[in-house]
Design a protein around this motif. Structure first.
Motif, mmCIF file in Angstrom:
data_model
loop_
_atom_site.group_PDB
_atom_site.id
_atom_site.type_symbol
_atom_site.label_atom_id
_atom_site.label_comp_id
_atom_site.label_asym_id
_atom_site.label_seq_id
_atom_site.Cartn_x
_atom_site.Cartn_y
_atom_site.Cartn_z
ATOM 1 N N PRO A 39 0.832 -1.208 0.000
ATOM 2 C CA PRO A 39 0.000 0.000 0.000
ATOM 3 C C PRO A 39 0.867 1.259 0.000
ATOM 4 C CG PRO A 39 -0.667 -1.532 1.737
ATOM 5 C CD PRO A 39 0.653 -2.004 1.219
ATOM 6 N N VAL A 40 0.375 2.307 -0.648
ATOM 7 C CA VAL A 40 1.071 3.595 -0.634
ATOM 8 C C VAL A 40 0.087 4.691 -0.234
ATOM 9 C CG1 VAL A 40 2.729 2.899 -2.397
ATOM 10 C CG2 VAL A 40 0.649 4.100 -3.097
ATOM 11 N N TRP A 41 0.667 5.784 0.233
ATOM 12 C CA TRP A 41 -0.121 6.978 0.528
ATOM 13 C C TRP A 41 0.753 8.196 0.272
ATOM 14 C CZ3 TRP A 41 1.358 9.916 4.963
ATOM 15 C CH2 TRP A 41 2.261 9.267 5.824
ATOM 16 N N CYS A 42 0.116 9.340 0.170
ATOM 17 C CA CYS A 42 0.829 10.571 -0.179
ATOM 18 C C CYS A 42 1.100 11.396 1.068
ATOM 19 C CB CYS A 42 0.012 11.379 -1.184
ATOM 20 S SG CYS A 42 0.827 12.884 -1.760
ATOM 21 N N GLY A 43 2.368 11.599 1.366
ATOM 22 C CA GLY A 43 2.760 12.389 2.517
ATOM 23 C C GLY A 43 2.728 13.876 2.213
ATOM 24 N N ALA A 101 -2.432 20.700 -4.612
ATOM 25 C CA ALA A 101 -3.177 20.257 -5.794
ATOM 26 C C ALA A 101 -2.473 19.110 -6.507
ATOM 27 C CB ALA A 101 -3.372 21.434 -6.755
ATOM 28 N N HIS A 102 -1.147 19.163 -6.576
ATOM 29 C CA HIS A 102 -0.393 18.065 -7.187
ATOM 30 C C HIS A 102 -0.552 16.788 -6.360
ATOM 31 C CE1 HIS A 102 1.627 21.261 -9.533
ATOM 32 N NE2 HIS A 102 1.860 20.294 -10.390
ATOM 33 N N ASN A 103 -0.582 16.927 -5.038
ATOM 34 C CA ASN A 103 -0.794 15.762 -4.176
ATOM 35 C C ASN A 103 -2.160 15.125 -4.425
ATOM 36 O OD1 ASN A 103 1.687 16.166 -2.993
ATOM 37 N ND2 ASN A 103 0.896 16.968 -1.069
ATOM 38 N N ILE A 104 -3.169 15.967 -4.579
ATOM 39 C CA ILE A 104 -4.513 15.449 -4.846
ATOM 40 C C ILE A 104 -4.516 14.648 -6.146
ATOM 41 C CG2 ILE A 104 -6.893 16.109 -5.431
ATOM 42 C CD1 ILE A 104 -6.465 18.567 -3.569
ATOM 43 N N ALA A 105 -3.843 15.185 -7.165
ATOM 44 C CA ALA A 105 -3.827 14.529 -8.474
ATOM 45 C C ALA A 105 -3.155 13.161 -8.408
ATOM 46 C CB ALA A 105 -3.132 15.415 -9.503
ATOM 47 N N ILE A 106 -1.991 13.059 -7.772
ATOM 48 C CA ILE A 106 -1.286 11.776 -7.740
ATOM 49 C C ILE A 106 -2.047 10.779 -6.871
ATOM 50 C CG2 ILE A 106 0.238 12.287 -5.783
ATOM 51 C CD1 ILE A 106 1.261 10.405 -8.983
ATOM 52 N N THR A 107 -2.724 11.267 -5.820
ATOM 53 C CA THR A 107 -3.453 10.373 -4.927
ATOM 54 C C THR A 107 -4.677 9.763 -5.597
ATOM 55 O OG1 THR A 107 -2.689 11.709 -3.054
ATOM 56 C CG2 THR A 107 -4.471 10.194 -2.606
ATOM 57 N N SER A 108 -5.081 10.317 -6.749
ATOM 58 C CA SER A 108 -6.226 9.742 -7.467
ATOM 59 C C SER A 108 -5.885 8.427 -8.153
ATOM 60 C CB SER A 108 -6.747 10.745 -8.501
ATOM 61 O OG SER A 108 -5.840 10.902 -9.581
ATOM 62 N N LEU A 109 -4.590 8.052 -8.176
ATOM 63 C CA LEU A 109 -4.214 6.750 -8.739
ATOM 64 C C LEU A 109 -4.719 5.634 -7.820
ATOM 65 C CD1 LEU A 109 -2.373 8.678 -10.410
ATOM 66 C CD2 LEU A 109 -0.670 6.857 -10.406
ATOM 67 N N SER A 110 -5.056 4.501 -8.412
ATOM 68 C CA SER A 110 -5.786 3.455 -7.693
ATOM 69 C C SER A 110 -5.008 2.811 -6.552
ATOM 70 C CB SER A 110 -6.233 2.372 -8.680
ATOM 71 O OG SER A 110 -5.109 1.778 -9.327
ATOM 72 N N GLY A 111 -3.675 2.864 -6.588
ATOM 73 C CA GLY A 111 -2.884 2.210 -5.557
ATOM 74 C C GLY A 111 -2.778 2.978 -4.258
ATOM 75 N N PHE A 112 -3.246 4.220 -4.249
ATOM 76 C CA PHE A 112 -3.216 5.021 -3.018
ATOM 77 C C PHE A 112 -4.425 4.632 -2.174
ATOM 78 C CE2 PHE A 112 -0.325 7.394 -5.635
ATOM 79 C CZ PHE A 112 0.572 7.965 -4.748
ATOM 80 N N THR A 113 -4.243 3.612 -1.364
ATOM 81 C CA THR A 113 -5.357 3.032 -0.613
ATOM 82 C C THR A 113 -5.390 3.463 0.856
ATOM 83 O OG1 THR A 113 -4.008 1.061 -0.190
ATOM 84 C CG2 THR A 113 -5.468 1.015 -2.110
#
Length: 370
Positions: free
Chosen positions: A286-290, A300-312
């Protein structure tokens, strides 16, 4: 994609509340806003480096220097077909990932605006909303800590992260568990404050049913974390140790962690962040955005990358007013529902600059032309 002009604004803004970690307290943050001028659109990026070389070796000053002396001149020399090209262009430069990410993020935004699609979609994101949590610094009293936890739980945040250090760890975590129960999503972030000499102490964390303990050992370590993970049940999440997909591969093969925190600036940009995401997803990690106390562009860039399916796992990208009295974007980032932020559907990052706020906090402006 041709870039005619690049503007770099340096701003300094006070935080709503001081933010303390194991390596210091921050009351205000200076950061760089990068604007890439294409034919019809402006791409926006942000440097997430801190004022001092505590989290990493980079600072706002070193990023500014690298942009001016090396990275901007290199970018002007190339016609970019796709944002992934930027990492190849910058490959002769060692490290300096936050400087690279500031420019590369602006390229991604410009690219998605020229294509007329949201940045999230350009990256391959599929989630219409993202789950978000909060990061709470080291508080002066347990009462202040519990008060913040209570407020953020009431607001629906889906992960509570608290900063810890030796002497401020088991007691506050235990107080949170005793007050709010053992089922709330709770994790601890050590920011490299411990060593294997603390093994017997770190084993005590297992009784707290934490989601994870983030980067307990040295900031550049993968080996000792592998030793520690074998000895404790609590999942280890690596942060500072992971600067590339190659670092992530080694950590996964050594079983140094069970979770990875992806920070765009730390890994050198969105393209590398996506590579790490894909690698982790293929290994069921699992990954998440720090977070790095970003202004609105970085958020805004964090929101965009977190929309990828692996950010659970819920990330640190909370609402703008969690950190700033006023943000550098409009509209500001807000919760669309408890513990969730909607992914923008307009082109690029989906937000506009708040020039009035930027001018109020502007320290310096530099303009570069090809």
């Amino acid at each position: 994609m041709l870039i005619d002009k690049i503007e770099v604004d340096t701003v300094k803004m006070p935080l709503v509340n001081p933010f303390e970690t194991s390596f210091g307290k921050l009351k205000e943050k200076d950061f760089l806003i990068v604007k890439l001028f294409g034919k019809n659109h402006v791409g926006l990026g942000e440097s997430v480096a801190l004022p001092d070389p505590t989290y990493s070796e980079e600072t706002t000053g070193t990023v500014s220097y690298m942009l001016e002396k090396f990275l901007i001149p290199m970018l002007f020399k190339h016609e970019i077909q796709h944002p992934d090209d930027v990492s190849t262009i910058f490959s002769p430069i060692r490290r300096n990932n936050m400087a690279k990410a500031a420019l590369e993020g602006a390229v991604w935004d410009l690219y998605s605006k020229e294509k007329g699609i949201p940045l999230a979609r350009a990256l391959g994101g599929t989630q219409p909303t993202i789950d978000v949590g909060v990061s709470i610094g080291i508080e002066a009293t347990t009462e202040q800590l519990l008060s913040k936890v209570e407020r953020f739980l009431a607001e629906g945040y889906k992960k509570i992260k608290i900063k810890i250090k030796p002497g401020y760890d088991l007691e506050p975590l235990t107080k949170i568990r005793e007050t709010f129960g053992y089922d709330i999503p709770l994790m601890a972030d050590a920011n490299s404050a411990y060593s294997l000499k603390d093994l017997s102490h770190l084993k005590k964390f297992d009784a707290l049913n934490l989601m994870m303990i983030e980067q307990p050992l040295a900031y550049d370590d993968i080996i000792d974390h592998s030793v520690l993970q074998k000895e404790i049940k609590t999942p280890i999440c690596l942060d500072e140790s992971i600067h590339s997909a190659e670092d992530a591969r080694k950590a996964i093969e050594l079983r140094s962690c069970k979770i990875i925190n992806i920070k765009i600036g730390r890994v050198g940009g969105l393209s590398e962040a996506k590579k790490i995401h894909n690698l982790c997803q293929s290994h069921a990690i699992p990954v998440w955005c720090g977070g790095m106390l970003e202004g609105g562009i970085g958020r805004a860039h964090n929101i965009a990358i977190t929309s990828l399916s692996g950010f659970t796992i819920a990330g640190d990208t909370s609402a703008s007013n969690r950190y700033w009295q006023e943000d550098i974007i409009v509209p500001e980032v807000t919760l669309s529902s408890p513990g969730e932020i909607s992914v923008p559907t307009s082109s690029g990052i989906g937000y506009e600059l708040n020039e009035e706020v930027i001018q109020k906090h502007l320290l310096n402006k530099k303009v570069y032309t090809s």
